[in-house]
Scaffold this motif. Structure first.
Motif, PDB file in Angstrom:
ATOM      1  N   PRO A  11      -0.609  20.210  -9.137  1.00 14.13           N
ATOM      2  CA  PRO A  11      -0.490  20.600  -7.723  1.00 14.13           C
ATOM      3  C   PRO A  11      -1.719  21.318  -7.186  1.00 14.13           C
ATOM      4  CG  PRO A  11       1.444  21.318  -8.964  1.00 14.13           C
ATOM      5  CD  PRO A  11       0.456  20.782  -9.940  1.00 14.13           C
ATOM      6  N   LYS A  12      -2.377  22.097  -8.027  1.00 10.86           N
ATOM      7  CA  LYS A  12      -3.574  22.824  -7.591  1.00 10.86           C
ATOM      8  C   LYS A  12      -4.665  21.852  -7.136  1.00 10.86           C
ATOM      9  CE  LYS A  12      -7.245  25.578  -9.629  1.00 10.86           C
ATOM     10  NZ  LYS A  12      -7.755  26.120 -10.866  1.00 10.86           N
ATOM     11  N   ILE A  13      -4.765  20.722  -7.804  1.00  9.68           N
ATOM     12  CA  ILE A  13      -5.779  19.721  -7.462  1.00  9.68           C
ATOM     13  C   ILE A  13      -5.289  18.829  -6.325  1.00  9.68           C
ATOM     14  CG2 ILE A  13      -7.132  17.788  -8.372  1.00  9.68           C
ATOM     15  CD1 ILE A  13      -6.857  19.159 -11.143  1.00  9.68           C
ATOM     16  N   ALA A  14      -3.997  18.532  -6.298  1.00  8.80           N
ATOM     17  CA  ALA A  14      -3.444  17.629  -5.286  1.00  8.80           C
ATOM     18  C   ALA A  14      -3.430  18.247  -3.890  1.00  8.80           C
ATOM     19  CB  ALA A  14      -2.026  17.230  -5.674  1.00  8.80           C
ATOM     20  N   TYR A  15      -3.388  19.580  -3.807  1.00 10.31           N
ATOM     21  CA  TYR A  15      -3.340  20.237  -2.500  1.00 10.31           C
ATOM     22  C   TYR A  15      -4.614  19.911  -1.717  1.00 10.31           C
ATOM     23  CZ  TYR A  15      -2.948  23.767   1.109  1.00 10.31           C
ATOM     24  OH  TYR A  15      -2.875  24.394   2.322  1.00 10.31           O
ATOM     25  N   GLY A  16      -4.465  19.376  -0.535  1.00  9.35           N
ATOM     26  CA  GLY A  16      -5.596  19.033   0.317  1.00  9.35           C
ATOM     27  C   GLY A  16      -6.135  17.632   0.086  1.00  9.35           C
ATOM     28  N   ALA A  17      -5.548  16.895  -0.850  1.00  9.90           N
ATOM     29  CA  ALA A  17      -5.994  15.526  -1.100  1.00  9.90           C
ATOM     30  C   ALA A  17      -5.636  14.642   0.087  1.00  9.90           C
ATOM     31  CB  ALA A  17      -5.364  14.983  -2.371  1.00  9.90           C
ATOM     32  N   SER A  18      -6.417  13.606   0.297  1.00  6.87           N
ATOM     33  CA  SER A  18      -6.141  12.667   1.372  1.00  6.87           C
ATOM     34  C   SER A  18      -6.169  11.254   0.816  1.00  6.87           C
ATOM     35  CB  SER A  18      -7.173  12.816   2.498  1.00  6.87           C
ATOM     36  OG  SER A  18      -8.468  12.527   2.012  1.00  6.87           O
ATOM     37  N   GLY A  19      -5.428  10.378   1.453  1.00  5.21           N
ATOM     38  CA  GLY A  19      -5.402   8.989   1.018  1.00  5.21           C
ATOM     39  C   GLY A  19      -4.074   8.346   1.290  1.00  5.21           C
ATOM     40  N   GLY A  20      -3.885   7.201   0.671  1.00 11.57           N
ATOM     41  CA  GLY A  20      -2.638   6.474   0.851  1.00 11.57           C
ATOM     42  C   GLY A  20      -2.790   5.034   0.432  1.00 11.57           C
ATOM     43  N   PRO A  21      -1.857   4.173   0.862  1.00 17.97           N
ATOM     44  CA  PRO A  21      -1.907   2.775   0.446  1.00 17.97           C
ATOM     45  C   PRO A  21      -3.068   2.031   1.103  1.00 17.97           C
ATOM     46  CG  PRO A  21      -0.128   3.110   1.996  1.00 17.97           C
ATOM     47  CD  PRO A  21      -0.688   4.463   1.676  1.00 17.97           C
ATOM     48  N   GLU A  22      -3.607   1.089   0.359  1.00 17.27           N
ATOM     49  CA  GLU A  22      -4.734   0.293   0.840  1.00 17.27           C
ATOM     50  C   GLU A  22      -4.410  -1.176   0.601  1.00 17.27           C
ATOM     51  OE1 GLU A  22      -8.716   0.015  -1.330  1.00 17.27           O
ATOM     52  OE2 GLU A  22      -9.066   1.491   0.235  1.00 17.27           O
ATOM     53  N   PHE A  23      -4.783  -2.025   1.532  1.00 19.60           N
ATOM     54  CA  PHE A  23      -4.519  -3.457   1.434  1.00 19.60           C
ATOM     55  C   PHE A  23      -5.839  -4.214   1.463  1.00 19.60           C
ATOM     56  CE2 PHE A  23      -0.922  -1.405   3.380  1.00 19.60           C
ATOM     57  CZ  PHE A  23       0.147  -1.935   2.686  1.00 19.60           C
ATOM     58  N   ASN A  24      -5.835  -5.432   0.931  1.00 22.25           N
ATOM     59  CA  ASN A  24      -7.021  -6.278   0.963  1.00 22.25           C
ATOM     60  C   ASN A  24      -6.604  -7.631   1.517  1.00 22.25           C
ATOM     61  OD1 ASN A  24      -9.327  -7.754   0.545  1.00 22.25           O
ATOM     62  ND2 ASN A  24      -9.618  -7.128  -1.555  1.00 22.25           N
ATOM     63  N   THR A  25      -7.029  -7.916   2.736  1.00 20.43           N
ATOM     64  CA  THR A  25      -6.686  -9.155   3.422  1.00 20.43           C
ATOM     65  C   THR A  25      -7.959  -9.782   3.967  1.00 20.43           C
ATOM     66  OG1 THR A  25      -4.575  -8.199   4.073  1.00 20.43           O
ATOM     67  CG2 THR A  25      -5.275 -10.154   5.267  1.00 20.43           C
ATOM     68  N   THR A  26      -8.087 -11.097   3.778  1.00 25.99           N
ATOM     69  CA  THR A  26      -9.231 -11.839   4.316  1.00 25.99           C
ATOM     70  C   THR A  26      -8.772 -12.595   5.550  1.00 25.99           C
ATOM     71  OG1 THR A  26     -10.098 -12.126   2.082  1.00 25.99           O
ATOM     72  CG2 THR A  26     -10.999 -13.549   3.786  1.00 25.99           C
ATOM     73  N   VAL A  27      -9.543 -12.497   6.642  1.00 23.96           N
ATOM     74  CA  VAL A  27      -9.211 -13.193   7.877  1.00 23.96           C
ATOM     75  C   VAL A  27     -10.231 -14.310   8.073  1.00 23.96           C
ATOM     76  CG1 VAL A  27      -8.914 -12.985  10.369  1.00 23.96           C
ATOM     77  CG2 VAL A  27      -8.282 -11.080   8.872  1.00 23.96           C
ATOM     78  N   ASN A  28      -9.734 -15.553   8.145  1.00 22.73           N
ATOM     79  CA  ASN A  28     -10.591 -16.711   8.383  1.00 22.73           C
ATOM     80  C   ASN A  28     -10.321 -17.221   9.785  1.00 22.73           C
ATOM     81  OD1 ASN A  28     -11.614 -16.715   5.731  1.00 22.73           O
ATOM     82  ND2 ASN A  28      -9.790 -17.783   5.017  1.00 22.73           N
ATOM     83  N   ALA A  29     -11.361 -17.280  10.611  1.00 19.39           N
ATOM     84  CA  ALA A  29     -11.229 -17.807  11.974  1.00 19.39           C
ATOM     85  C   ALA A  29     -11.823 -19.212  12.012  1.00 19.39           C
ATOM     86  CB  ALA A  29     -11.952 -16.901  12.965  1.00 19.39           C
ATOM     87  N   ASN A  30     -11.101 -20.146  12.650  1.00 15.85           N
ATOM     88  CA  ASN A  30     -11.632 -21.508  12.754  1.00 15.85           C
ATOM     89  C   ASN A  30     -12.287 -21.711  14.117  1.00 15.85           C
ATOM     90  OD1 ASN A  30      -9.532 -21.879  14.519  1.00 15.85           O
ATOM     91  ND2 ASN A  30      -8.275 -23.080  13.116  1.00 15.85           N
ATOM     92  N   LEU A  31     -12.816 -22.892  14.337  1.00 11.52           N
ATOM     93  CA  LEU A  31     -13.557 -23.160  15.576  1.00 11.52           C
ATOM     94  C   LEU A  31     -12.669 -23.123  16.820  1.00 11.52           C
ATOM     95  CD1 LEU A  31     -15.883 -26.029  14.304  1.00 11.52           C
ATOM     96  CD2 LEU A  31     -16.463 -23.633  14.700  1.00 11.52           C
ATOM     97  N   ALA A  32     -11.379 -23.386  16.677  1.00 14.45           N
ATOM     98  CA  ALA A  32     -10.457 -23.373  17.817  1.00 14.45           C
ATOM     99  C   ALA A  32     -10.043 -21.953  18.199  1.00 14.45           C
ATOM    100  CB  ALA A  32      -9.223 -24.209  17.496  1.00 14.45           C
ATOM    101  N   GLY A  33     -10.432 -20.946  17.385  1.00 18.63           N
ATOM    102  CA  GLY A  33     -10.104 -19.571  17.711  1.00 18.63           C
ATOM    103  C   GLY A  33      -8.869 -19.034  17.014  1.00 18.63           C
TER     104      GLY A  33
END
Length: 72
Positions: A11-33
């Protein structure tokens, strides 16, 4: 299957920690938008910054000791 590691983070180390869940998503856009999204990770991964809680070398040793070493 890996067992659940049910031990409280120092707890002494965890106090003041920041963060949370992270996702990894790739977005592919085509010529039609239009977009197609590809999910690279099936589940969220946690990312945390605990640097504010590490003041002494013993604090860093506690963090290293918290995470079990992998058995290969």
């Amino acid at each position: 299957m890996v067992s659940f590691h049910e031990v409280q983070f120092p707890p002494k180390i965890a106090y003041g920690a920041s963060g949370g869940p992270e996702f990894n998503t790739t977005v592919n856009a085509n010529l039609a938008g239009f977009e197609q999204r590809n999910i690279n990770w099936p589940f969220a991964r946690g990312r945390w910054d605990i640097s504010t809680g590490i003041k002494l070398q013993s604090d860093m040793a506690a963090v290293i000791a918290f995470f079990p070493r992998p058995v290969w």
